[in-house]
Design a protein around this motif. Structure first.
Motif, PDB file in Angstrom:
ATOM      1  N   GLY A 171       0.813  -1.204   0.000  1.00  0.00           N
ATOM      2  CA  GLY A 171       0.000   0.000   0.000  1.00  0.00           C
ATOM      3  C   GLY A 171       0.851   1.259   0.000  1.00  0.00           C
ATOM      4  N   GLN A 172       0.318   2.319   0.613  1.00  0.00           N
ATOM      5  CA  GLN A 172       1.031   3.582   0.684  1.00  0.00           C
ATOM      6  C   GLN A 172       2.152   3.520   1.726  1.00  0.00           C
ATOM      7  N   ILE A 177      -2.215  -0.220   3.359  1.00  0.00           N
ATOM      8  CA  ILE A 177      -3.270  -0.691   2.472  1.00  0.00           C
ATOM      9  C   ILE A 177      -4.599  -0.025   2.815  1.00  0.00           C
ATOM     10  N   SER A 178      -5.580  -0.201   1.937  1.00  0.00           N
ATOM     11  CA  SER A 178      -6.855   0.487   2.141  1.00  0.00           C
ATOM     12  C   SER A 178      -8.053  -0.444   2.228  1.00  0.00           C
ATOM     13  N   GLU A 182      -6.898  -6.865   0.617  1.00  0.00           N
ATOM     14  CA  GLU A 182      -5.467  -6.815   0.345  1.00  0.00           C
ATOM     15  C   GLU A 182      -4.676  -7.670   1.321  1.00  0.00           C
TER      16      GLU A 182
END
Length: 234
Positions: A171-172, A177-178, A182
């Motif tokens: 993720g970022q 993750i969002s 995931e």
């Protein structure tokens, strides 16, 4: 006499409430999982029986407390997967965190435990008890960076060298993750801690907390191996 006793009772209640309020402080949270050896994994950081346990690339506990951080070139020591969070029930969970407290230093918080009560976001009212295993150089004051797989690597990334994660982690870089789905692609040992974020924590976004230091629960020190001198985990 009745009035006097009533007044004494009121004073007693006020004193008790004041004591509780004095023990509790307000703070903030963020989230991370950088796979790096925690700062409290080095000798001499605090008055403890031993530094926190670190693991090798295959998640095996290391006996060499001086092993080089896996986030450095040639490093062998990483964050153990059993330092992921887990829920006891719908309102209580346990885990670990990087910490920075106002007017204190690592010697005060390394391997200390804190009872956090979320006061904002979807997890408001829930309790998360953490042991401090790390120090965040980029954290603010009274700040708990909660360890949760998929929470973002932040400043450092050991997840690529340990697990083959993408260059900026999953993720970022900050935030991670969002979505819960995931987590399905994570290494098996990291999946439960990743799901915790979306189940117990309800994907809260950096909620505020009230906190107080407590004697460490044995379920946490059994995982970290680290006990502050003078404490008797229960």
């Amino acid at each position: 006499m009745l009035l006097s006793l009533t007044n004494l009772a009121i004073l007693s209640v006020v004193a008790t409430v004041s004591t509780v309020e004095a023990q509790q402080k307000t703070g903030r949270t963020t989230r991370y999982w950088d796979c790096c050896k925690g700062s409290c994994g080095w000798s001499g950081k605090a008055s403890v029986n031993q530094p926190i346990t670190s693991c090798d690339r295959n998640d095996n506990p290391l006996t060499n407390m001086g092993a080089k951080n896996g986030c450095e070139n040639g490093g062998q020591a990483y964050m153990c997967t059993n330092q992921s969070p887990w829920a006891v029930n719908d309102t209580l969970s346990y885990g670990f965190a990087a910490v920075k407290l106002t007017g204190q230093n690592e010697g005060t918080w390394c391997c200390a435990c804190y009872k956090l009560t979320f006061t904002s976001g979807p997890a408001a009212g829930k309790t998360h008890i953490v042991q401090a295993t790390n120090t965040g150089g980029d954290l603010g004051q009274n700040h708990f960076d909660l360890a949760m797989p998929g929470g973002g690597v932040g400043l450092f990334n050991g997840c690529t060298s340990q697990w083959g994660a993408p260059p900026n982690g999953w993720g970022q870089q900050y935030g991670g993750i969002s979505s819960r789905s995931e987590c399905d692609n994570f290494p098996e040992k990291l999946k439960p801690g990743c799901y915790w974020r979306f189940d117990f924590f309800q994907n809260s976004d950096n909620p505020d907390v009230t906190f107080e230091e407590i004697t460490c629960p044995k379920v946490l020190t059994d995982r970290s191996g680290c006990i502050r001198n003078g404490q008797n985990p229960t």
